[in-house]
Design a protein around this motif. Structure first.
Motif, PDB file in Angstrom:
ATOM      1  N   GLY A  42      13.928  27.769  55.364  1.00  0.00           N
ATOM      2  CA  GLY A  42      14.237  26.757  54.793  1.00  0.00           C
ATOM      3  C   GLY A  42      14.856  25.767  56.007  1.00  0.00           C
ATOM      4  N   LEU A  43      15.588  26.204  57.132  1.00  0.00           N
ATOM      5  CA  LEU A  43      15.921  25.603  58.407  1.00  0.00           C
ATOM      6  C   LEU A  43      14.645  24.610  58.852  1.00  0.00           C
ATOM      7  CD1 LEU A  43      18.340  24.581  59.870  1.00  0.00           C
ATOM      8  CD2 LEU A  43      18.101  26.574  61.463  1.00  0.00           C
ATOM      9  N   PHE A  44      13.633  25.563  59.075  1.00  0.00           N
ATOM     10  CA  PHE A  44      12.238  24.659  59.612  1.00  0.00           C
ATOM     11  C   PHE A  44      12.133  23.542  58.696  1.00  0.00           C
ATOM     12  CE2 PHE A  44      10.796  28.965  61.578  1.00  0.00           C
ATOM     13  CZ  PHE A  44      11.763  28.758  62.822  1.00  0.00           C
ATOM     14  N   ALA A  45      12.099  23.852  57.559  1.00  0.00           N
ATOM     15  CA  ALA A  45      11.605  22.827  56.656  1.00  0.00           C
ATOM     16  C   ALA A  45      12.243  21.564  56.543  1.00  0.00           C
ATOM     17  CB  ALA A  45      11.361  23.334  55.131  1.00  0.00           C
ATOM     18  N   ARG A  46      13.524  21.789  56.711  1.00  0.00           N
ATOM     19  CA  ARG A  46      14.731  20.631  56.568  1.00  0.00           C
ATOM     20  C   ARG A  46      14.875  19.900  57.964  1.00  0.00           C
ATOM     21  NH1 ARG A  46      19.624  22.381  52.929  1.00  0.00           N
ATOM     22  NH2 ARG A  46      20.295  20.413  53.511  1.00  0.00           N
ATOM     23  N   THR A  47      14.370  20.479  59.074  1.00  0.00           N
ATOM     24  CA  THR A  47      14.912  19.830  60.375  1.00  0.00           C
ATOM     25  C   THR A  47      13.204  19.658  61.245  1.00  0.00           C
ATOM     26  OG1 THR A  47      15.113  22.192  61.476  1.00  0.00           O
ATOM     27  CG2 THR A  47      16.870  20.861  60.563  1.00  0.00           C
ATOM     28  N   GLY A  48      12.339  19.727  60.461  1.00  0.00           N
ATOM     29  CA  GLY A  48      11.038  18.955  61.106  1.00  0.00           C
ATOM     30  C   GLY A  48      10.414  20.243  62.156  1.00  0.00           C
ATOM     31  N   GLY A  49      10.871  21.594  61.556  1.00  0.00           N
ATOM     32  CA  GLY A  49       9.802  22.732  62.191  1.00  0.00           C
ATOM     33  C   GLY A  49       8.675  23.207  61.461  1.00  0.00           C
ATOM     34  N   THR A  50       8.412  24.123  62.076  1.00  0.00           N
ATOM     35  CA  THR A  50       7.034  24.769  61.027  1.00  0.00           C
ATOM     36  C   THR A  50       7.132  26.045  61.285  1.00  0.00           C
ATOM     37  OG1 THR A  50       5.646  22.835  61.858  1.00  0.00           O
ATOM     38  CG2 THR A  50       4.289  24.681  61.215  1.00  0.00           C
ATOM     39  N   ALA A 153      24.826  34.750  47.658  1.00  0.00           N
ATOM     40  CA  ALA A 153      23.877  33.674  47.458  1.00  0.00           C
ATOM     41  C   ALA A 153      24.097  32.077  47.712  1.00  0.00           C
ATOM     42  CB  ALA A 153      23.212  33.746  45.842  1.00  0.00           C
ATOM     43  N   GLU A 154      25.486  32.056  47.074  1.00  0.00           N
ATOM     44  CA  GLU A 154      26.177  30.743  47.118  1.00  0.00           C
ATOM     45  C   GLU A 154      26.366  30.437  48.820  1.00  0.00           C
ATOM     46  OE1 GLU A 154      29.494  31.159  44.963  1.00  0.00           O
ATOM     47  OE2 GLU A 154      28.494  30.539  42.924  1.00  0.00           O
ATOM     48  N   THR A 155      26.878  31.497  49.516  1.00  0.00           N
ATOM     49  CA  THR A 155      27.336  31.364  50.872  1.00  0.00           C
ATOM     50  C   THR A 155      25.872  31.134  51.675  1.00  0.00           C
ATOM     51  OG1 THR A 155      29.386  32.859  50.632  1.00  0.00           O
ATOM     52  CG2 THR A 155      28.493  32.470  52.819  1.00  0.00           C
ATOM     53  N   TYR A 156      24.775  31.803  51.427  1.00  0.00           N
ATOM     54  CA  TYR A 156      23.612  31.710  52.201  1.00  0.00           C
ATOM     55  C   TYR A 156      23.123  30.221  51.821  1.00  0.00           C
ATOM     56  CZ  TYR A 156      18.905  33.388  53.189  1.00  0.00           C
ATOM     57  OH  TYR A 156      17.649  33.683  53.846  1.00  0.00           O
ATOM     58  N   ALA A 157      23.179  29.720  51.036  1.00  0.00           N
ATOM     59  CA  ALA A 157      22.777  28.319  50.630  1.00  0.00           C
ATOM     60  C   ALA A 157      23.612  27.268  51.450  1.00  0.00           C
ATOM     61  CB  ALA A 157      22.816  27.836  49.285  1.00  0.00           C
ATOM     62  N   ARG A 158      25.059  27.742  51.357  1.00  0.00           N
ATOM     63  CA  ARG A 158      25.904  26.785  52.202  1.00  0.00           C
ATOM     64  C   ARG A 158      25.834  26.932  53.741  1.00  0.00           C
ATOM     65  NH1 ARG A 158      30.040  28.275  49.388  1.00  0.00           N
ATOM     66  NH2 ARG A 158      30.799  29.835  51.142  1.00  0.00           N
ATOM     67  N   ASN A 159      25.356  28.105  54.085  1.00  0.00           N
ATOM     68  CA  ASN A 159      25.376  28.209  55.400  1.00  0.00           C
ATOM     69  C   ASN A 159      24.224  27.473  56.099  1.00  0.00           C
ATOM     70  OD1 ASN A 159      27.369  30.143  55.689  1.00  0.00           O
ATOM     71  ND2 ASN A 159      25.838  31.786  55.737  1.00  0.00           N
ATOM     72  N   LEU A 160      22.914  27.268  55.110  1.00  0.00           N
ATOM     73  CA  LEU A 160      21.692  26.440  55.538  1.00  0.00           C
ATOM     74  C   LEU A 160      22.325  24.926  55.749  1.00  0.00           C
ATOM     75  CD1 LEU A 160      18.672  25.827  56.143  1.00  0.00           C
ATOM     76  CD2 LEU A 160      18.282  26.334  53.685  1.00  0.00           C
ATOM     77  N   ASP A 161      22.818  24.529  54.503  1.00  0.00           N
ATOM     78  CA  ASP A 161      23.310  23.236  54.504  1.00  0.00           C
ATOM     79  C   ASP A 161      24.283  22.936  55.726  1.00  0.00           C
ATOM     80  OD1 ASP A 161      22.296  22.678  51.996  1.00  0.00           O
ATOM     81  OD2 ASP A 161      24.035  23.078  50.887  1.00  0.00           O
ATOM     82  N   ALA A 168      21.910  22.496  63.801  1.00  0.00           N
ATOM     83  CA  ALA A 168      21.035  23.552  64.253  1.00  0.00           C
ATOM     84  C   ALA A 168      19.486  23.423  63.500  1.00  0.00           C
ATOM     85  CB  ALA A 168      21.650  24.786  63.594  1.00  0.00           C
ATOM     86  N   PHE A 169      18.428  24.082  64.350  1.00  0.00           N
ATOM     87  CA  PHE A 169      17.161  23.761  63.746  1.00  0.00           C
ATOM     88  C   PHE A 169      16.385  25.103  64.203  1.00  0.00           C
ATOM     89  CE2 PHE A 169      17.973  21.650  67.840  1.00  0.00           C
ATOM     90  CZ  PHE A 169      17.067  22.188  68.645  1.00  0.00           C
ATOM     91  N   GLY A 170      17.089  26.142  64.570  1.00  0.00           N
ATOM     92  CA  GLY A 170      16.345  27.317  64.843  1.00  0.00           C
ATOM     93  C   GLY A 170      17.405  28.562  64.783  1.00  0.00           C
TER      94      GLY A 170
END
Length: 199
Positions: A42-50, A153-161, A168-170
């Motif tokens: 999800g982090l890759f997808a949101r920050t230009g990674g692959t 689940a809520e914390t996991y999603a919030r951590n990504l945001d 962060a991007f990786g």
């Protein structure tokens, strides 16, 4: 007390190669670590990674060489093609968050335990028995594997945001309270120097 916010993924090979060096650095400087397990894809997808499987073949080949080199350099066991990768990282991340909230064990050992199970021990860290074993080995109640799933689940999603917002991007990715960012296990030496006021 200095604070290091640590964004990591329980299936990341580079998080595995970080070992417990972050915990050693934090102890050296009297710093607190705030652990933030997240969805690396999800982090890759949101920050230009692959995702690794979608990268150009030259990048995939380099990654394969570099992982083996880094493991050898660090004297760490490593399996380049583990039996259970990729796998669902959410269950282990939820369990980590439950352990974080419960306290009483070693979070650094737990993070490393999950990644070691994947990259060395040929275990599927999405499976309940593997998660329970990792929790127990790090000093936590193995029953945490089945608790706090909604909060997890809520914390996991919030951590990504929060990771995206923080820059962060990786993974692993370390951010100090003064905003300094360090990406990758090979930047832990720089993080150490920064906390010492040398960088």
């Amino acid at each position: 007390m200095a604070t290091i916010t640590y964004y990591f993924s329980t299936i990341s090979p580079y998080t595995y190669l970080a070992g417990t060096r972050l915990e050693e650095i934090a102890a050296k400087h009297g710093a607190e670590i705030v652990y933030k397990p997240l969805d690396i894809m999800g982090l890759f997808a949101r920050t230009g990674g692959t995702a690794p499987k979608d990268r150009h073949v030259s990048r995939q080949e380099y990654r394969a060489q570099e992982l083996v080199r880094q493991a050898k350099k660090l004297g760490m066991d490593f399996n380049l093609k583990p039996a259970h990768w990729p796998t669902n990282m959410a269950p282990s991340s939820y369990a980590f968050i439950a352990a974080q909230n419960a306290g009483g064990g070693d979070l650094g050992a737990l993070a490393h335990g999950f990644t070691r199970a994947c990259w060395v021990e040929e275990k599927d860290i999405a499976q309940d028995d593997v998660i329970r074993a990792c929790l127990s080995a790090a000093g936590f109640d193995p029953g945490l594997a089945d608790s706090g799933l909604l909060v997890g689940a809520e914390t996991y999603a919030r951590n990504l945001d929060e990771a995206v917002e923080a820059g962060a991007f990786g993974a692993p990715f370390y951010i100090t309270e003064d905003g300094a960012r360090f990406w990758g296990q090979d930047r832990l030496e720089d993080l150490d120097a920064h906390l010492a006021g040398e960088l």
